[in-house]
Design an enzyme around this catalytic site. Sequence first.
Site, short mmCIF file in Angstrom:
data_model
loop_
_atom_site.label_atom_id
_atom_site.label_comp_id
_atom_site.label_asym_id
_atom_site.label_seq_id
_atom_site.Cartn_x
_atom_site.Cartn_y
_atom_site.Cartn_z
N VAL A 5 0.90 -1.19 -0.01
CA VAL A 5 0.06 0.06 -0.11
C VAL A 5 0.70 1.43 -0.02
CG1 VAL A 5 -2.34 -1.02 0.97
CG2 VAL A 5 -0.39 -0.29 2.51
N LYS A 6 2.04 1.05 0.09
CA LYS A 6 3.04 2.29 0.49
C LYS A 6 2.54 3.46 1.12
CE LYS A 6 5.88 0.80 -3.59
NZ LYS A 6 5.04 -0.44 -4.00
N ARG A 7 1.92 3.44 2.15
CA ARG A 7 1.05 4.53 2.76
C ARG A 7 2.19 5.12 3.58
NH1 ARG A 7 -2.51 2.72 -0.27
NH2 ARG A 7 -4.54 2.48 0.46
#
Lengths: 305, 305
Positions: free
Chosen positions: B105-107
Amino acid sequence: MSMDRLIEKIIVKGNPTVVGLDPNLKNIPPYLLEKHVKEHGETLKAAAEAIYEFNVGLIDALYGIVPAVKPQSAYYEMYGVEGINALKRTMDYAKSKGMYVILDVKRGDIGSTASAYADAYLGSVKVGETVIEPFAADCITVNGYLGSDGVLPFVERCKENGKSIFVLVKTSNPSSNELQDLVAGTRTIYQVMAEKTNLWGEDLVGKNGYSDVGFVVGATHPTQLLELRRAHPRQFFLVPGYGAQGATARDLAGAFDRRGLGAIVNSSRGIIFAWQKTDCKTGENFAEAAYDAAVAMRDDLKRYC
Amino acid sequence: MSMDRLIEKIIVKGNPTVVGLDPNLKNIPPYLLEKHVKEHGETLKAAAEAIYEFNVGLIDALYGIVPAVKPQSAYYEMYGVEGINALKRTMDYAKSKGMYVILDVKRGDIGSTASAYADAYLGSVKVGETVIEPFAADCITVNGYLGSDGVLPFVERCKENGKSIFVLVKTSNPSSNELQDLVAGTRTIYQVMAEKTNLWGEDLVGKNGYSDVGFVVGATHPTQLLELRRAHPRQFFLVPGYGAQGATARDLAGAFDRRGLGAIVNSSRGIIFAWQKTDCKTGENFAEAAYDAAVAMRDDLKRYC
């Protein structure tokens, strides 16, 4: 151009405010959750319905005086699939009331994946022969740590579909200095990000003089706001940090151009949870309290732009 | 510790592969979409059902030989709320088959928002008195551009709930050099990110010697892989870029320690769309083709670890 649409709404309302719709269940009036728990039990569905009703109340109270909303995706993702359904319905409702929707998702990935995110939020997908816009935001926030090929798919959708993006340049949080203020050669990392963002958006400058590719710059950094405003006259700024994060209207003065344009200032908690600072402990006045807080913020900002 | 659970699965399967579940509708066998369009029309629901059926077929074929899956959230978000529902169901199904689920998700966001994302993916929310885990990933990817206060909420959930994260250090895409390779003082930005990530995870080192807070390092950068492996012996690596993005097993050799541990290598398109390189044009052999490709990848990698 999409940023022109935002700017025109700001001019019509005389208000460079965007209201952050960050509806953490802990802070919304308890009666809203209680009502939906009666119908759906203590489920994500009940949480999502309470959030949606809260947002509708806020939008109804605010759309006459505020040009834009900025839902923060995290506060919907935290209630799962049902929460994201409430996000989508909130976006649709805000657009139906004429508000500009900046979806705060801070996405960024390698090219092919960035393209999928761009389709999700600023574009469309095909199912068979049917074209569907999954979220249809007017604008999203983008993280550029991966470089050009992670950002250009979003820029392309801006061009193709009349959308905007704000790239994270100098964020409002206390530890933004750790990476963003490092100096490489003669420039800080946030200055490099600003220059790259300027280039990414250089073909998308609208009639008001601003590109569809803007910057996120925190209100908590007044010196950098002024410096970036001077260095990048074609970039519109999305400015978080006013209110709950500690910045004041005076801190924002440098973000605006001589016309009083150039920035839209976000407030989330200070407006949507304003009811907590009133005498009404049930929160049934949340919409009026938000309206009053939004008027006060508008009048506060107008002293400087 | 969560990274220990991943490592044990890798040892049991003798396979340091994670299969990326990036089910773009353009590449999944057409008969799957046709089947669900018959029931649901050309809708996001039909797309999501086709994706879910595809994923179930892949997981059934792969769980015996592959320790982990990595769904890329973008490919589900692009099919809207229905797509995210298919993501959640896919994660649940993979876990039911004993696979470790790394949700890509690369949040990354300011502290309070990062905390909401951490609750969404690695933690839980309360609705009334009921505690619900909205997505319940084993592990997610995190973008650290905002600095410590944007990452520490994820680290806290790792500690509290037995989860892991991989922080983007040196990404696999061609323009990763633009920001990540800039030199500040004596170190590149990716080296700074690596050192910070090391500190964030220093209290979370498990019995195999690796922290629950690892790095994302692209296989497309073999020199940096080796350099980072030597400098950071406690960080496990998630390594994208093998196969479709151009890296080979030899490029990966530097990522592993003397025990053959230290990294899990992702392949997405090369495995899940392997059917496109077979003679079966309907794609009805997609699961067997994925199995064969996964065996070939395992055997390829085992020459170097």
